[in-house]
Design a protein around this motif. Structure first.
Motif, PDB file in Angstrom:
ATOM      1  N   TRP A   1       0.805  -1.183  -0.125  1.00  0.00           N
ATOM      2  CA  TRP A   1      -0.004   0.182  -0.020  1.00  0.00           C
ATOM      3  C   TRP A   1       0.835   1.192  -0.185  1.00  0.00           C
ATOM      4  CZ3 TRP A   1      -0.743   3.943   3.896  1.00  0.00           C
ATOM      5  CH2 TRP A   1      -1.527   5.639   3.220  1.00  0.00           C
ATOM      6  N   VAL A   2       1.804   1.058   1.119  1.00  0.00           N
ATOM      7  CA  VAL A   2       3.229   2.202   0.544  1.00  0.00           C
ATOM      8  C   VAL A   2       3.545   2.527  -0.578  1.00  0.00           C
ATOM      9  CG1 VAL A   2       4.775   3.273   2.082  1.00  0.00           C
ATOM     10  CG2 VAL A   2       3.274   2.229   3.682  1.00  0.00           C
ATOM     11  N   GLN A   3       4.178   1.430  -0.965  1.00  0.00           N
ATOM     12  CA  GLN A   3       4.782   1.740  -2.299  1.00  0.00           C
ATOM     13  C   GLN A   3       3.539   2.301  -3.201  1.00  0.00           C
ATOM     14  OE1 GLN A   3       5.577  -2.158  -3.077  1.00  0.00           O
ATOM     15  NE2 GLN A   3       8.274  -1.181  -3.622  1.00  0.00           N
ATOM     16  N   ALA A   4       2.190   1.500  -3.636  1.00  0.00           N
ATOM     17  CA  ALA A   4       0.867   2.131  -4.454  1.00  0.00           C
ATOM     18  C   ALA A   4       1.268   4.111  -4.249  1.00  0.00           C
ATOM     19  CB  ALA A   4      -0.422   1.811  -4.074  1.00  0.00           C
ATOM     20  N   VAL A   5       0.906   4.138  -2.818  1.00  0.00           N
ATOM     21  CA  VAL A   5       0.573   5.420  -2.688  1.00  0.00           C
ATOM     22  C   VAL A   5       1.659   6.452  -3.446  1.00  0.00           C
ATOM     23  CG1 VAL A   5       0.379   6.922  -0.292  1.00  0.00           C
ATOM     24  CG2 VAL A   5      -1.136   5.283  -0.472  1.00  0.00           C
ATOM     25  N   GLN A   6       3.076   5.898  -2.688  1.00  0.00           N
ATOM     26  CA  GLN A   6       3.857   6.702  -3.224  1.00  0.00           C
ATOM     27  C   GLN A   6       4.168   6.655  -4.971  1.00  0.00           C
ATOM     28  OE1 GLN A   6       7.613   4.294  -1.046  1.00  0.00           O
ATOM     29  NE2 GLN A   6       8.238   6.843  -2.122  1.00  0.00           N
ATOM     30  N   SER A   7       3.862   6.165  -5.550  1.00  0.00           N
ATOM     31  CA  SER A   7       3.563   5.666  -6.880  1.00  0.00           C
ATOM     32  C   SER A   7       2.451   7.314  -7.547  1.00  0.00           C
ATOM     33  CB  SER A   7       3.578   4.138  -7.683  1.00  0.00           C
ATOM     34  OG  SER A   7       3.100   4.211  -8.860  1.00  0.00           O
ATOM     35  N   LYS A   8       1.390   6.222  -7.135  1.00  0.00           N
ATOM     36  CA  LYS A   8      -0.002   7.168  -7.605  1.00  0.00           C
ATOM     37  C   LYS A   8       0.650   8.936  -7.277  1.00  0.00           C
ATOM     38  CE  LYS A   8      -5.172   7.233  -6.880  1.00  0.00           C
ATOM     39  NZ  LYS A   8      -6.012   6.169  -6.392  1.00  0.00           N
ATOM     40  N   TYR A   9       0.656   8.841  -6.005  1.00  0.00           N
ATOM     41  CA  TYR A   9       0.663  10.580  -5.567  1.00  0.00           C
ATOM     42  C   TYR A   9       1.656  11.073  -5.898  1.00  0.00           C
ATOM     43  CZ  TYR A   9      -3.853   9.486  -4.114  1.00  0.00           C
ATOM     44  OH  TYR A   9      -5.429   9.362  -4.072  1.00  0.00           O
ATOM     45  N   LYS A  10       2.920  10.583  -6.379  1.00  0.00           N
ATOM     46  CA  LYS A  10       4.184  10.528  -6.589  1.00  0.00           C
ATOM     47  C   LYS A  10       4.889  11.504  -5.309  1.00  0.00           C
ATOM     48  CE  LYS A  10       4.126   9.848 -10.671  1.00  0.00           C
ATOM     49  NZ  LYS A  10       2.968   9.263 -10.781  1.00  0.00           N
ATOM     50  N   VAL A  11       4.820  11.085  -4.442  1.00  0.00           N
ATOM     51  CA  VAL A  11       5.149  11.311  -2.720  1.00  0.00           C
ATOM     52  C   VAL A  11       7.158  11.167  -2.790  1.00  0.00           C
ATOM     53  CG1 VAL A  11       5.180  10.985  -0.673  1.00  0.00           C
ATOM     54  CG2 VAL A  11       3.068  10.687  -1.968  1.00  0.00           C
ATOM     55  N   GLY A  12       7.355  12.537  -2.607  1.00  0.00           N
ATOM     56  CA  GLY A  12       8.505  11.546  -2.647  1.00  0.00           C
ATOM     57  C   GLY A  12       9.493  12.578  -0.766  1.00  0.00           C
ATOM     58  N   ALA A  13      10.309  13.429  -1.444  1.00  0.00           N
ATOM     59  CA  ALA A  13      11.211  14.151  -0.385  1.00  0.00           C
ATOM     60  C   ALA A  13      11.295  15.583  -0.539  1.00  0.00           C
ATOM     61  CB  ALA A  13      12.881  14.005  -0.273  1.00  0.00           C
ATOM     62  N   GLY A  14      11.501  16.580   0.515  1.00  0.00           N
ATOM     63  CA  GLY A  14      11.407  17.768   0.163  1.00  0.00           C
ATOM     64  C   GLY A  14      12.818  18.786   1.239  1.00  0.00           C
ATOM     65  N   PRO A  15      12.756  20.039   1.476  1.00  0.00           N
ATOM     66  CA  PRO A  15      14.222  20.042   2.617  1.00  0.00           C
ATOM     67  C   PRO A  15      12.947  20.869   4.121  1.00  0.00           C
ATOM     68  CG  PRO A  15      12.145  22.098   1.195  1.00  0.00           C
ATOM     69  CD  PRO A  15      12.028  20.136   0.725  1.00  0.00           C
ATOM     70  N   ALA A  16      14.533  20.278   4.328  1.00  0.00           N
ATOM     71  CA  ALA A  16      13.534  19.906   6.144  1.00  0.00           C
ATOM     72  C   ALA A  16      13.232  21.653   6.290  1.00  0.00           C
ATOM     73  CB  ALA A  16      14.557  19.663   7.090  1.00  0.00           C
ATOM     74  N   ILE A  17      12.717  22.124   6.965  1.00  0.00           N
ATOM     75  CA  ILE A  17      12.508  23.384   7.950  1.00  0.00           C
ATOM     76  C   ILE A  17      13.008  23.719   8.971  1.00  0.00           C
ATOM     77  CG2 ILE A  17      10.383  24.995   8.442  1.00  0.00           C
ATOM     78  CD1 ILE A  17      10.620  23.912   5.362  1.00  0.00           C
ATOM     79  N   ALA A  18      12.960  22.883   9.585  1.00  0.00           N
ATOM     80  CA  ALA A  18      14.033  22.984  11.084  1.00  0.00           C
ATOM     81  C   ALA A  18      15.080  21.604  10.796  1.00  0.00           C
ATOM     82  CB  ALA A  18      12.744  22.459  12.380  1.00  0.00           C
ATOM     83  N   LYS A  19      15.837  22.930  11.661  1.00  0.00           N
ATOM     84  CA  LYS A  19      17.176  21.505  11.928  1.00  0.00           C
ATOM     85  C   LYS A  19      16.880  20.290  13.378  1.00  0.00           C
ATOM     86  CE  LYS A  19      20.437  24.992  11.494  1.00  0.00           C
ATOM     87  NZ  LYS A  19      21.556  26.083  12.184  1.00  0.00           N
TER      88      LYS A  19
ATOM     89  N   ASP B   1       5.048  15.611  -3.309  1.00  0.00           N
ATOM     90  CA  ASP B   1       5.016  15.962  -4.782  1.00  0.00           C
ATOM     91  C   ASP B   1       5.760  16.314  -5.736  1.00  0.00           C
ATOM     92  OD1 ASP B   1       3.806  18.310  -5.195  1.00  0.00           O
ATOM     93  OD2 ASP B   1       1.972  17.537  -4.965  1.00  0.00           O
ATOM     94  N   GLY B   2       5.573  16.238  -7.094  1.00  0.00           N
ATOM     95  CA  GLY B   2       6.992  17.052  -7.676  1.00  0.00           C
ATOM     96  C   GLY B   2       6.843  18.285  -8.154  1.00  0.00           C
ATOM     97  N   SER B   3       5.406  18.776  -6.954  1.00  0.00           N
ATOM     98  CA  SER B   3       5.657  20.567  -7.297  1.00  0.00           C
ATOM     99  C   SER B   3       6.085  20.870  -6.384  1.00  0.00           C
ATOM    100  CB  SER B   3       4.207  20.890  -7.883  1.00  0.00           C
ATOM    101  OG  SER B   3       3.272  20.400  -6.696  1.00  0.00           O
ATOM    102  N   GLY B   4       6.500  20.333  -5.279  1.00  0.00           N
ATOM    103  CA  GLY B   4       7.041  20.641  -4.158  1.00  0.00           C
ATOM    104  C   GLY B   4       5.554  20.868  -2.769  1.00  0.00           C
ATOM    105  N   ALA B   5       4.931  20.683  -3.345  1.00  0.00           N
ATOM    106  CA  ALA B   5       3.196  20.753  -2.102  1.00  0.00           C
ATOM    107  C   ALA B   5       3.341  19.236  -0.729  1.00  0.00           C
ATOM    108  CB  ALA B   5       2.336  21.050  -3.532  1.00  0.00           C
ATOM    109  N   ALA B   6       3.223  19.939  -0.098  1.00  0.00           N
ATOM    110  CA  ALA B   6       3.041  18.551   0.880  1.00  0.00           C
ATOM    111  C   ALA B   6       2.245  17.664   0.607  1.00  0.00           C
ATOM    112  CB  ALA B   6       2.822  19.179   2.093  1.00  0.00           C
ATOM    113  N   VAL B   7       2.102  16.742   0.572  1.00  0.00           N
ATOM    114  CA  VAL B   7       1.010  15.587   0.567  1.00  0.00           C
ATOM    115  C   VAL B   7       0.795  14.728   1.853  1.00  0.00           C
ATOM    116  CG1 VAL B   7      -0.112  13.936  -0.790  1.00  0.00           C
ATOM    117  CG2 VAL B   7       1.151  16.253  -1.285  1.00  0.00           C
ATOM    118  N   LEU B   8      -0.210  14.897   2.330  1.00  0.00           N
ATOM    119  CA  LEU B   8      -0.379  13.304   3.823  1.00  0.00           C
ATOM    120  C   LEU B   8      -1.278  12.648   3.339  1.00  0.00           C
ATOM    121  CD1 LEU B   8      -0.460  15.940   6.437  1.00  0.00           C
ATOM    122  CD2 LEU B   8       1.372  14.546   5.282  1.00  0.00           C
ATOM    123  N   VAL B   9      -1.600  11.247   2.486  1.00  0.00           N
ATOM    124  CA  VAL B   9      -2.181  10.256   2.315  1.00  0.00           C
ATOM    125  C   VAL B   9      -2.694   9.347   3.256  1.00  0.00           C
ATOM    126  CG1 VAL B   9      -2.727   8.747   0.295  1.00  0.00           C
ATOM    127  CG2 VAL B   9      -1.259  10.903  -0.134  1.00  0.00           C
TER     128      VAL B   9
END
Length: 346
Positions: free
Chosen positions: A154-172, A240-248
């Protein structure tokens, strides 16, 4: 294994647990019930914990096992032979084997016990990536063996479907050389984020999505995706690919609980997601505990609660605070108790 506490009637040792919480090795000792040790001259009345160095703890345990094997070197029997063989396998394990054992350990399995580590379970674990990957760590720390394969799919399917990836950290994050309490860290990040958005400590938090956009500089999207496997994994969180945060993940029907879950997802995106997506789970690892502390302080900050109640609160006041801050009464009560505010039943 023998319990060291029972080795000798005058050997006073606490009920001690050693475990990794994802942030380091933790030694935790627990108080005894008064009648728990009837044949001992005393019992332990206090509980506590200490952060232990990974390298020094590993070396100490290694010396302990070596000394035990030295003491039974003259013994013959299947149990001693099995211990020798297991220790030899552990000592000679390569990187892949160590990674496999770490994942098995998180699942509560003994990787060298054929009754526990069946071929079917081993095949599922071998499908996972590196044991130190954040996503794999989150999954194997939360999922049960019977649900592991379905949850990973399920996690892999969600990653693929919504292009969920990494992003810059906002806090140390905390320094690797020192252990920081997950509660202390989560609180500190929530307070810092409130300051960044100029939201006073005593003010209720409005929309999680609006707040997240100010912090992340990008939209936050909450996607209702029900995997119907178990409650262990609650959300996949990333960019996601545009930089938006996604919670699925499946939406909680209780609005206060949904806000809390989304706030935990924001923590994973903003703080822990620099190397890839993370999960919000029911586990009690350092990361998951920090996300709970962050969400609690973000939604219902202790300073704001104390301003409203003073030194004590009753159940009616807790309910009113829950309505004002958009939080469950359980969250409000825990925040008050952690702030050393008495909560009465009157």
């Amino acid at each position: 294994l023998y319990c060291l506490r029972a080795a000798w009637s005058y050997l006073l040792l606490p009920s001690l647990y050693l475990f990794s919480d994802g942030g380091g090795i933790r030694g935790e000792w627990r108080a005894d019930d008064e009648d728990a040790l009837p044949h001992m001259p005393a019992f332990f009345v206090d509980s506590g914990w200490a952060a232990l160095g990974c390298a020094t703890t590993e070396q100490a345990l290694e010396r302990f096992v070596a000394e035990v094997l030295n003491r039974v070197s003259w013994c013959e029997g299947s149990r001693v032979d099995e211990l020798r063989a297991t220790w030899k396998a552990i000592k000679s394990a390569d990187r892949d084997e160590r990674s496999f054992c770490i994942m098995a350990g998180r699942l509560g399995l003994d990787p060298y016990d054929r009754n526990e580590m069946t071929d079917a379970v081993a095949r599922v674990i071998e499908q996972l990536d590196d044991a130190n990957d954040g996503l794999v760590t989150d999954l194997t720390s939360a999922a049960t063996v019977e649900h592991l394969e379905e949850q990973w799919s399920w996690v892999q399917a969600v990653q693929s479907k919504y292009k969920v990836g990494a992003g810059p950290a906002i806090a140390k994050g905390p320094k690797e050389s020192e252990y920081v309490s997950p509660a202390k860290y989560g609180y500190a990040v929530a307070q810092e984020f409130r300051k960044r958005t100029e939201l006073p400590a005593g003010s209720p938090l409005g929309s999680i999505e609006d707040f997240a956009k100010q912090i992340l500089g990008a939209p936050l999207q909450r996607v209702d995706e029900n995997h119907l496997v178990s409650r262990e994994v609650q959300l996949v969180a990333g960019r996601d690919g545009s930089g938006a945060a996604v919670l699925v993940g499946p939406r909680n029907p209780i609005e206060e609980n949904e806000r809390f879950r989304s706030a935990r997802g924001l923590f994973q995106v903003a703080v822990a997601g620099m190397n890839g997506p993370r999960l919000v789970t029911e586990a009690y690892t350092w990361n998951q505990r920090a996300s709970r502390a962050f969400a609690a302080e973000l939604i219902a900050p202790q300073a704001g609660l104390k301003l409203r109640v003073g030194g004590w609160a009753d159940r009616a006041m807790v309910r009113e605070l829950g309505k004002e801050f958009g939080a469950s009464t359980i969250l409000i009560e825990k925040q008050l108790k952690n702030a050393q505010v008495a909560v009465t039943d009157e």
